[in-house]
Design a protein around this motif. Structure first.
Motif, mmCIF file in Angstrom:
data_model
loop_
_atom_site.group_PDB
_atom_site.id
_atom_site.type_symbol
_atom_site.label_atom_id
_atom_site.label_comp_id
_atom_site.label_asym_id
_atom_site.label_seq_id
_atom_site.Cartn_x
_atom_site.Cartn_y
_atom_site.Cartn_z
ATOM 1 N N HIS A 166 -40.196 -82.511 69.469
ATOM 2 C CA HIS A 166 -40.522 -83.294 68.475
ATOM 3 C C HIS A 166 -41.417 -82.985 67.788
ATOM 4 N N GLY A 167 -41.594 -82.319 66.634
ATOM 5 C CA GLY A 167 -42.267 -82.376 65.241
ATOM 6 C C GLY A 167 -42.841 -81.195 65.573
ATOM 7 N N VAL A 168 -42.725 -80.258 66.422
ATOM 8 C CA VAL A 168 -42.902 -78.777 66.523
ATOM 9 C C VAL A 168 -42.333 -78.418 65.372
ATOM 10 N N LYS A 169 -43.398 -77.447 64.168
ATOM 11 C CA LYS A 169 -42.641 -76.597 62.939
ATOM 12 C C LYS A 169 -41.302 -75.704 63.426
ATOM 13 N N GLN A 170 -41.757 -75.296 64.209
ATOM 14 C CA GLN A 170 -40.314 -73.632 64.811
ATOM 15 C C GLN A 170 -40.578 -72.787 63.573
ATOM 16 N N ARG A 171 -41.478 -72.304 63.497
ATOM 17 C CA ARG A 171 -41.576 -71.202 61.855
ATOM 18 C C ARG A 171 -40.399 -70.648 62.927
ATOM 19 N N LEU A 172 -39.256 -70.041 62.036
ATOM 20 C CA LEU A 172 -38.568 -68.908 62.321
ATOM 21 C C LEU A 172 -38.034 -68.364 63.282
ATOM 22 N N ASN A 173 -38.105 -69.872 63.914
ATOM 23 C CA ASN A 173 -37.301 -69.546 64.748
ATOM 24 C C ASN A 173 -36.438 -71.502 65.562
ATOM 25 N N CYS A 174 -35.199 -71.479 64.165
ATOM 26 C CA CYS A 174 -34.694 -72.947 64.252
ATOM 27 C C CYS A 174 -33.955 -72.468 65.790
ATOM 28 N N TRP A 175 -33.913 -71.849 66.351
ATOM 29 C CA TRP A 175 -32.876 -71.135 67.735
ATOM 30 C C TRP A 175 -33.395 -71.619 68.511
ATOM 31 N N ALA A 176 -34.379 -72.414 68.604
ATOM 32 C CA ALA A 176 -35.529 -73.233 69.493
ATOM 33 C C ALA A 176 -35.896 -74.667 69.444
ATOM 34 N N ASP A 177 -35.371 -75.074 68.446
ATOM 35 C CA ASP A 177 -34.917 -77.004 67.621
ATOM 36 C C ASP A 177 -34.099 -77.586 68.589
ATOM 37 N N GLY A 178 -33.299 -77.657 69.278
ATOM 38 C CA GLY A 178 -33.190 -77.744 70.466
ATOM 39 C C GLY A 178 -31.769 -79.507 70.150
ATOM 40 N N VAL A 179 -31.306 -79.312 69.241
ATOM 41 C CA VAL A 179 -30.009 -80.438 68.726
ATOM 42 C C VAL A 179 -28.905 -79.585 68.945
ATOM 43 N N GLY A 180 -28.385 -80.928 69.877
ATOM 44 C CA GLY A 180 -26.794 -80.687 70.637
ATOM 45 C C GLY A 180 -26.021 -80.588 69.043
ATOM 46 N N MET A 181 -25.476 -79.701 68.944
ATOM 47 C CA MET A 181 -24.454 -79.204 68.143
ATOM 48 C C MET A 181 -25.101 -78.613 66.575
ATOM 49 N N ILE A 182 -25.875 -79.082 66.263
ATOM 50 C CA ILE A 182 -26.548 -78.438 65.187
ATOM 51 C C ILE A 182 -27.537 -77.433 64.945
ATOM 52 N N THR A 183 -27.714 -77.512 66.251
ATOM 53 C CA THR A 183 -28.650 -76.056 66.649
ATOM 54 C C THR A 183 -28.450 -75.089 67.868
ATOM 55 N N GLN A 184 -27.458 -76.387 68.100
ATOM 56 C CA GLN A 184 -26.575 -75.060 69.755
ATOM 57 C C GLN A 184 -26.269 -76.064 70.483
ATOM 58 N N CYS A 185 -25.582 -75.562 71.435
ATOM 59 C CA CYS A 185 -24.667 -76.154 72.273
ATOM 60 C C CYS A 185 -25.531 -76.513 73.383
ATOM 61 N N PRO A 186 -24.594 -77.774 73.702
ATOM 62 C CA PRO A 186 -25.405 -78.359 75.050
ATOM 63 C C PRO A 186 -26.236 -77.569 76.113
ATOM 64 N N ILE A 187 -26.688 -77.479 77.256
ATOM 65 C CA ILE A 187 -26.575 -76.642 77.993
ATOM 66 C C ILE A 187 -26.010 -77.549 79.274
ATOM 67 N N GLN A 188 -25.210 -77.017 79.761
ATOM 68 C CA GLN A 188 -24.286 -77.586 80.609
ATOM 69 C C GLN A 188 -24.664 -78.027 82.238
ATOM 70 N N GLN A 189 -23.729 -78.623 82.968
ATOM 71 C CA GLN A 189 -24.117 -78.863 84.162
ATOM 72 C C GLN A 189 -24.234 -77.812 85.250
ATOM 73 N N GLY A 190 -25.035 -77.571 85.164
ATOM 74 C CA GLY A 190 -24.761 -76.030 86.627
ATOM 75 C C GLY A 190 -25.691 -75.076 86.039
ATOM 76 N N SER A 191 -26.466 -74.682 84.471
ATOM 77 C CA SER A 191 -26.672 -74.219 83.997
ATOM 78 C C SER A 191 -28.057 -74.279 83.551
ATOM 79 N N ASN A 192 -28.334 -72.914 82.819
ATOM 80 C CA ASN A 192 -29.623 -72.962 82.375
ATOM 81 C C ASN A 192 -29.935 -72.322 81.170
ATOM 82 N N PHE A 193 -31.369 -72.874 79.937
ATOM 83 C CA PHE A 193 -32.138 -71.835 79.097
ATOM 84 C C PHE A 193 -32.994 -72.232 78.866
#
Length: 566
Positions: free
Chosen positions: A83-110
């Motif tokens: 929260h608040g990190v600008k993530q310059r040229l790195n929107c993939w790391a912003d961590g918003v479910g179904m906006i920037t990425q699929c959720p990390i599923q049970q038993g998985s890691n990222f």
């Protein structure tokens, strides 16, 4: 799809465009699991990181890189937002479910990888799927890399720095809570507020007082409190009996030092406040009181907690504090008092001049009785945001599929009907309100060319509920250059704009390509649809172009299902 009839907790939204030393790698492993915790005289199964609430703090120096391995051993899919990190040229790391990425599923890691550049102060991290952020959160502290006039900070170096998290304790399953909020059918409330995960002795169950958070200080020393509101439901007033705060930063932006005996802090916000231990040795309550909208709006149970600021033993005095000495209690404002909060924010100005121009205004918001056939939603310009269920918006954007998605709609510049937004006569739901709503529940986006100055006016309304609306924009700083009570008037209010040193948090420049979420940080408002996705196009050079996603990026394994909860 139209909602008929629809009770809308509404924010009217107007939008215009104006053209115009050595670093380190800080690495953490977050193991997300469910553990049993005892609060309020009962055991609850709680989703946590590394077995604790709040979770582990990430402590970095400006310019450092952060690597966080998230191992999901919980039964729910989730993401982590920085929260608040600008993530310059790195929107993939912003961590918003179904906006920037699929959720990390049970038993998985990222593994999240990002750099923290050009920012200093207190931010935080939290889950950004369902309402899990109520317990999945922690501090993200960014320290300056070089000193200023002999000190790291633009204020005297404190003796000690302490994260203070104001939160809520829930006994309902947080994913189920989110489902009910999305349906507009919830009537759940938190058990009470917390400070650093503790309910405090204001909460009494079966005659047993809950444990207080205790902050031990030394006479004459200075302390920097890094305060975060992680609650889902309430803005809070915070006071410490017989002590004052000097605010020095807000949301990782330095402000001109402002001394006050009270802090107002809404969900999602962070402030840095210096406290001097200059009172007589003793014990002093630190009280956090949840604010409520003025009557006749619907009220929730009072949310109040307290910790203790306690002076440590001083050998020069020859004796310890008297046993059984009373704890001093601060005088709190009325929980229906919004004006103290209004002036608190009005007194904040940036410590450094801000060169850009534009405008923003922020007043207040709406609740009431509605019959069982009414669907309760929250809106921007009469549109309730619907989370995608098959493909994250960022992936659609990167692959050029945004225009092919039949479910996507452009957020209109303004509400379809302009009316007296603060008319007290429309607080209660009825025909007059229904005629103003015309609400739909769809996925809304707004596309911007790279390097566009965007000028937003947030106009809260009295439709159903007059809560304040703490708006959070991912990937950018924006600046509040004006706030006011009542209806926004473009011709008259321009005279009030602070274009010199506005505080952080409106006006922003689209200099970071990707898809960025803008939403109210009240959990129920965001889940009920007070949100929009901003799509920022690439610039014309390689260093203004969004790179491809990480090779191990989470995939959506259950197309068509409610991915946010899988």
């Amino acid at each position: 799809m139209p909602l008929s009839p629809a009770a809308a907790v509404a924010v009217s939204f107007f939008l215009g465009m104006l053209t115009g030393g050595d670093t380190a790698v800080v690495e953490h492993t977050f193991v997300v699991s469910q553990v049993k915790m005892n609060r309020a005289c009962r055991d609850s199964l709680v989703t946590v990181v590394n077995g604790q609430v709040p979770g582990p703090a990430i402590d970095v120096t400006e310019g450092d890189s952060v690597v966080v391995h998230v191992v999901n051993k919980s039964p729910h899919g989730l993401t982590i937002h920085w929260h608040g990190v600008k993530q310059r040229l790195n929107c993939w790391a912003d961590g918003v479910g179904m906006i920037t990425q699929c959720p990390i599923q049970q038993g998985s890691n990222f593994t999240y990888r990002f750099s923290v550049v050009g920012q200093e102060g207190t931010l935080w991290w939290h889950a950004h799927v369902a309402s899990l952020r109520a317990t999945v959160h922690g501090a993200l502290i960014i320290r300056p890399r070089s000193g200023r006039a002999g000190t790291l900070y633009p204020f005297p170096k404190p003796h000690k720095e302490i994260p203070i998290f104001i939160g809520e304790w829930w006994e309902v399953d947080l994913v189920e809570l989110d489902r009910r909020m999305a349906d507009g059918s919830f009537d759940d409330n938190p058990i009470n507020a917390t400070i650093n995960g503790k309910l405090g002795d204001v909460y009494n169950c079966s005659g047993a007082l809950e444990e207080n958070y205790v902050l031990e200080v030394e006479q004459g020393k200075t302390y920097l409190l890094r305060i975060v509101n992680a609650a889902l439901f309430s803005e809070f007033y915070l006071k410490v009996a017989s002590h004052k705060f000097t605010l020095v930063a807000a949301d990782a932006n330095y402000v001109k030092p402002y001394t006050t005996d009270i802090i107002s802090i809404a969900p999602g916000e962070s402030v840095d406040a210096v406290v001097v231990a200059d009172a007589p040795p003793g014990k002093y309550y630190m009280v956090a009181l949840g604010m409520q909208p003025p009557l006749p709006d619907t009220q929730i149970p009072v949310s109040e907690t307290r910790g203790v600021l306690q002076y440590s033993y001083n050998p020069s005095q020859g004796k310890d504090l008297p046993i059984g000495a009373p704890v001093m209690v601060p005088e709190m404002p009325d929980l229906h008092d919004p004006i103290t909060s209004f002036y608190f924010y009005g007194n904040l100005t940036s410590a450094f001049p801000h060169p850009r121009k534009g405008h923003v205004s922020t007043p207040s918001s709406p609740c009431g009785e509605f019959d069982e056939n009414v669907i309760l939603v929250a809106t921007m310009n009469n549109v309730s945001f619907k989370i995608p269920t098959t493909e994250p918006l960022l992936e659609a954007h990167y692959h050029g599929n945004m225009s092919n998605a039949a479910t996507l709609h452009e957020l209109p510049d303004r509400p379809p009907i302009v009316y007296n937004f603060t008319d007290q006569a429309i607080i209660d739901f009825g025909r007059k309100v229904a005629a103003l709503e015309s609400t739909s529940r769809i996925t809304t986006t707004r596309r911007f060319q790279f390097n566009t100055t965007v000028d937003i006016v947030f106009q809260s309304t009295t439709l159903l509920q007059r809560d304040s609306n703490p708006m959070h924009l991912h990937g950018h700083d924006f600046f509040v250059i004006a706030q006011g009570l009542g209806n926004y008037n473009a011709e008259m209010d321009v005279e009030k704009y602070n274009l010199v040193d506005p505080p952080p948090s409106g006006l922003f420049v689209t200099d970071n390509p990707g898809v960025w979420f803008l939403h109210c940080h009240y959990g129920f408002h965001a889940t009920m649809g007070m949100a929009v996705a901003f799509e920022v196009e690439n610039g014309k050079t390689l260093d203004t172009t969004l790179p491809p996603p990480p090779a191990d990026f989470p995939r959506c394994e259950h197309p068509g299902s409610s991915l946010a909860y899988q």
